[in-house]
Design an enzyme around this catalytic site. Structure first.
Site, PDB file in Angstrom:
ATOM      1  CB  CYS A 108      -0.997  -0.032   1.155  1.00 45.91           C
ATOM      2  SG  CYS A 108      -2.356   1.125   0.865  1.00 45.91           S
ATOM      3  CG  HIS A 216      -3.814  -3.371   2.951  1.00 48.67           C
ATOM      4  ND1 HIS A 216      -2.781  -2.972   3.781  1.00 48.67           N
ATOM      5  CD2 HIS A 216      -4.343  -2.237   2.442  1.00 48.67           C
ATOM      6  CE1 HIS A 216      -2.706  -1.647   3.786  1.00 48.67           C
ATOM      7  NE2 HIS A 216      -3.630  -1.176   2.979  1.00 48.67           N
ATOM      8  CD  GLU A 218      -1.552  -5.892   5.271  1.00 50.05           C
ATOM      9  OE1 GLU A 218      -1.259  -6.158   4.096  1.00 50.05           O
ATOM     10  OE2 GLU A 218      -2.077  -4.806   5.596  1.00 50.05           O
TER      11      GLU A 218
END
Ligand code: MN
Length: 243
Positions: A108, A216, A218
């Site tokens: 990001c 994202h 994660e």
């Protein structure tokens, strides 16, 4: 073989005097087989060099906007929060990691910081600045669905490292960004784009592993996200073995 050490940059919380990182970045590195370490944003260039000499990979986490002064633009009214200290710290990290040819993964804000560090520019605010080339309306890049759900697709370029990691030409991703790459750094190549043309992933063809993604992974916890973290940690393991 030893698990590689991955240095992670985090956020500065000025009002509470804290520096932190969203836990998912750490657990995703753990899941890939690496050991994550949050680095102090207050390190100077010499300390950054000392630190990276002991690490095997660099992860640039998400967060606030990159100061547009770094790409010679004045701040628009739609610019979000910036923090010059974090910018300078991460620019030092990137400079040293590239000198070492250490694996780098930017997420990001991380892809945006990489692009600016390598001479590119950003849209300070996609909804007010970006117009798809075919005249179609702007896509939503700040989704309302929870982050484990994809909100738009990206087309993954043939021949790119991301294509090799994923083994597929399309990927559903989440989206939480109001900035994005405007002019691409001459060092970087695109490896994925949204249907509206927004650049969603880049790499450096001259390095063993430098990847930036605008989404994202994660926060998705799916097979593709795990494959990306696994590839990054594998590159860090190989780097450690070469040192
Ligand atoms: Mn997006």
């Amino acid at each position: 073989m030893k698990a590689p050490l991955i240095g992670i940059s985090g956020s500065i919380k000025e009002e509470t005097g804290r520096q932190d990182v969203v836990r998912g970045y750490l657990t995703s590195v753990l899941g890939g087989g690496g050991i994550p370490l949050l680095m102090s944003v207050d390190m100077n260039e010499q300390q950054v060099a000392e630190c990276l000499s002991r690490l095997d990979g660099l992860m640039l986490a998400g967060g606030i906007d990159v100061d547009p002064a770094l790409y010679d633009e004045w701040p628009l009214t739609t610019l979000g929060e910036v923090h010059p200290l974090r910018d300078q710290f991460e620019l030092s990290l990137v400079k040293e990691a590239l000198r070492l040819r250490m694996p780098v993964f930017g997420i990001c804000r991380g892809i945006q910081l990489l692009n600016v560090a390598l001479g590119g520019t950003l849209y300070q605010d996609l909804p007010t600045q970006y117009q798809p080339a075919d005249g179609s309306p702007c896509m939503q890049h700040i989704q309302t669905a929870p982050p484990q759900y994809a909100s738009h697709q990206v087309a993954v370029k043939e021949g790119s490292p991301l294509r090799a990691i994923l083994g597929r030409d399309r990927l559903g991703v989440n989206s939480y960004h109001h900035e994005a790459i405007k002019s691409l750094s001459p060092r970087l190549s695109v490896c994925a784009q949204a249907p509206d043309g927004v650049i969603e992933a880049v790499y450096d063809p001259e390095l063993p592993f430098l990847l930036g993604v605008q989404w994202h992974p994660e926060r998705m916890d799916d097979a593709s996200s795990r494959a990306i973290f696994g590839a990054f940690v594998k590159a860090a393991t190989e780097y450690a073995a070469r040192k």
